[in-house]
Enzyme design. Structure first.
Site, PDB file in Angstrom:
ATOM      1  CG  HIS A 175      54.829  38.530  42.770  1.00 25.03           C
ATOM      2  ND1 HIS A 175      55.324  38.254  41.519  1.00 25.03           N
ATOM      3  CD2 HIS A 175      53.476  38.496  42.626  1.00 25.03           C
ATOM      4  CE1 HIS A 175      54.334  38.061  40.660  1.00 25.03           C
ATOM      5  NE2 HIS A 175      53.184  38.198  41.313  1.00 25.03           N
ATOM      6  CD  GLU A 180      51.920  44.278  38.148  1.00 27.45           C
ATOM      7  OE1 GLU A 180      50.994  43.512  37.886  1.00 27.45           O
ATOM      8  OE2 GLU A 180      53.115  43.970  38.034  1.00 27.45           O
ATOM      9  CD  GLN A 239      51.826  41.338  41.347  1.00 27.61           C
ATOM     10  OE1 GLN A 239      51.215  40.322  41.615  1.00 27.61           O
ATOM     11  NE2 GLN A 239      52.361  41.564  40.159  1.00 27.61           N
ATOM     12  CG  HIS A 257      48.637  36.065  42.581  1.00 29.76           C
ATOM     13  ND1 HIS A 257      48.006  37.286  42.424  1.00 29.76           N
ATOM     14  CD2 HIS A 257      49.910  36.257  42.130  1.00 29.76           C
ATOM     15  CE1 HIS A 257      48.857  38.151  41.887  1.00 29.76           C
ATOM     16  NE2 HIS A 257      50.024  37.564  41.710  1.00 29.76           N
ATOM     17  CD  GLU A 300      52.005  36.268  38.388  1.00 30.79           C
ATOM     18  OE1 GLU A 300      51.484  36.717  39.430  1.00 30.79           O
ATOM     19  OE2 GLU A 300      52.595  36.985  37.559  1.00 30.79           O
TER      20      GLU A 300
HETATM   21  N1  CMX Z   1      42.398  32.570  45.314  1.00 31.25           N
HETATM   22  C1  CMX Z   1      41.728  31.458  45.729  1.00 31.25           C
HETATM   23  N2  CMX Z   1      40.511  31.095  45.255  1.00 31.25           N
HETATM   24  C2  CMX Z   1      39.947  31.901  44.328  1.00 31.25           C
HETATM   25  C3  CMX Z   1      40.591  33.054  43.850  1.00 31.25           C
HETATM   26  C4  CMX Z   1      41.848  33.392  44.382  1.00 31.25           C
HETATM   27  N3  CMX Z   1      42.528  34.477  43.983  1.00 31.25           N
HETATM   28  N4  CMX Z   1      39.798  33.637  42.922  1.00 31.25           N
HETATM   29  C5  CMX Z   1      38.694  32.884  42.819  1.00 31.25           C
HETATM   30  N5  CMX Z   1      38.782  31.829  43.663  1.00 31.25           N
HETATM   31  C6  CMX Z   1      37.800  30.765  43.850  1.00 31.25           C
HETATM   32  C7  CMX Z   1      36.422  31.308  44.063  1.00 31.25           C
HETATM   33  O1  CMX Z   1      36.227  31.606  45.432  1.00 31.25           O
HETATM   34  C8  CMX Z   1      35.545  30.174  43.581  1.00 31.25           C
HETATM   35  O2  CMX Z   1      35.431  29.233  44.621  1.00 31.25           O
HETATM   36  P1  CMX Z   1      34.036  28.505  44.934  1.00 31.25           P
HETATM   37  O3  CMX Z   1      33.604  27.889  43.626  1.00 31.25           O
HETATM   38  O4  CMX Z   1      34.406  27.491  45.967  1.00 31.25           O
HETATM   39  O5  CMX Z   1      33.111  29.574  45.386  1.00 31.25           O
HETATM   40  C9  CMX Z   1      36.379  29.547  42.468  1.00 31.25           C
HETATM   41  O6  CMX Z   1      37.716  30.011  42.665  1.00 31.25           O
HETATM   42  C10 CMX Z   1      35.960  29.914  41.045  1.00 31.25           C
HETATM   43  O7  CMX Z   1      35.404  31.165  41.104  1.00 31.25           O
HETATM   44  P2  CMX Z   1      35.014  31.960  39.800  1.00 31.25           P
HETATM   45  O8  CMX Z   1      33.757  32.664  40.045  1.00 31.25           O
HETATM   46  O9  CMX Z   1      35.143  31.116  38.567  1.00 31.25           O
HETATM   47  O10 CMX Z   1      36.178  32.996  39.845  1.00 31.25           O
HETATM   48  P3  CMX Z   1      36.514  34.156  38.928  1.00 31.25           P
HETATM   49  O11 CMX Z   1      35.608  34.299  37.750  1.00 31.25           O
HETATM   50  O12 CMX Z   1      36.714  35.299  39.820  1.00 31.25           O
HETATM   51  O13 CMX Z   1      37.933  33.654  38.323  1.00 31.25           O
HETATM   52  C11 CMX Z   1      40.192  33.048  38.346  1.00 31.25           C
HETATM   53  C12 CMX Z   1      38.919  33.174  39.159  1.00 31.25           C
HETATM   54  C13 CMX Z   1      41.286  32.567  39.276  1.00 31.25           C
HETATM   55  C14 CMX Z   1      39.982  32.045  37.192  1.00 31.25           C
HETATM   56  C15 CMX Z   1      40.531  34.480  37.762  1.00 31.25           C
HETATM   57  O14 CMX Z   1      40.699  35.366  38.835  1.00 31.25           O
HETATM   58  C16 CMX Z   1      41.772  34.492  36.896  1.00 31.25           C
HETATM   59  O15 CMX Z   1      41.729  34.149  35.718  1.00 31.25           O
HETATM   60  N6  CMX Z   1      42.958  34.887  37.475  1.00 31.25           N
HETATM   61  C17 CMX Z   1      44.207  34.944  36.734  1.00 31.25           C
HETATM   62  C18 CMX Z   1      44.576  36.366  36.320  1.00 31.25           C
HETATM   63  C19 CMX Z   1      44.741  37.295  37.498  1.00 31.25           C
HETATM   64  O16 CMX Z   1      44.440  36.977  38.628  1.00 31.25           O
HETATM   65  N7  CMX Z   1      45.264  38.521  37.187  1.00 31.25           N
HETATM   66  C20 CMX Z   1      45.493  39.554  38.184  1.00 31.25           C
HETATM   67  C21 CMX Z   1      46.891  39.500  38.772  1.00 31.25           C
HETATM   68  C22 CMX Z   1      47.908  40.004  37.788  1.00 31.25           C
HETATM   69  C23 CMX Z   1      49.375  39.891  38.249  1.00 31.25           C
HETATM   70  O17 CMX Z   1      49.700  39.175  39.195  1.00 31.25           O
HETATM   71  O18 CMX Z   1      50.228  40.572  37.606  1.00 31.25           O
HETATM   72 CO    CO Z   2      51.350  38.532  40.387  1.00 31.77          CO
END
Ligand code: CMX
Ligand code: CO
Length: 137
Positions: free
Chosen positions: A8, A44, A55, A79, A129
């Site tokens: 997805h 979702e 998604q 993602h 993912e």
């Molecule tokens: N895509 C691309 N880049 C991203 C991003 C994304 N989705 N989310 C954050 N970033 C970037 C930020 O822009 C930042 O970049 P810069 O340092 O250049 O400014 C960098 O990553 C780190 O940013 P951060 O402040 O540490 O980001 P967060 O605290 O928002 O955490 C992340 C980012 C990915 C670790 C967190 O979103 C995470 O743990 N994601 C995994 C879980 C998830 O997304 N769950 C929801 C979906 C559930 C599902 O699919 O079922």
């Molecule tokens: Co997902």
């Protein structure tokens, strides 16, 4: 490591009902699953397209991954999810290759799938993912 398909593409939205209605109206598609996944902080919906899904993700709160993403970027692609046959083996492989795992261990996500996230800074600015479906590929 073998990527089976794109399971997805995750898209962050403010209002799931409104986004679903627009997808239905503009593209004639409807969701087959809709669920709240507390541990991921989202509600979702999964819209099937060919062998993959769109998604749509609405955050449950501002201080969740999708809530923070929306505050920073607004709505948009969040993602991409790749299906794998064996997520534990895939995570072991990525760790050995020096990737940056968000989840060292797989967890249970929507549809009862085993999922794990790889940090967007690990490769090409893309939050990835990995998904192992309960009924296999
Ligand atoms: N895509 C691309 N880049 C991203 C991003 C994304 N989705 N989310 C954050 N970033 C970037 C930020 O822009 C930042 O970049 P810069 O340092 O250049 O400014 C960098 O990553 C780190 O940013 P951060 O402040 O540490 O980001 P967060 O605290 O928002 O955490 C992340 C980012 C990915 C670790 C967190 O979103 C995470 O743990 N994601 C995994 C879980 C998830 O997304 N769950 C929801 C979906 C559930 C599902 O699919 O079922
Ligand atoms: Co997902």
């Amino acid at each position: 490591m073998k990527l089976i398909n794109i399971d997805h593409v995750g898209i962050a939205v403010h209002d799931l009902d409104a986004a679903l209605e627009e997808y239905q109206r503009q593209y004639g598609v409807a969701p087959v699953y809709r669920e709240t996944v507390e541990v991921q902080g989202v509600e979702e919906a999964m819209i099937p397209v060919g062998g993959s899904f769109i998604q749509l993700l609405q955050p449950l709160a501002d201080d969740t991954p999708v809530g923070k993403f929306l505050a920073r970027n607004g709505e948009g692609m969040h993602h991409v999810a790749y299906a794998v046959a064996d997520i534990d083996a895939a995570l072991t492989h990525l760790k050995a290759e020096g990737s940056r795992l968000i989840d060292e261990e797989a967890r249970v996500g929507g549809r009862g799938a085993k999922i794990a996230f790889v940090h967007p800074k690990a490769l090409a600015g893309t939050l990835i993912e990995l998904v192992e479906l309960p009924h296999g590929p």
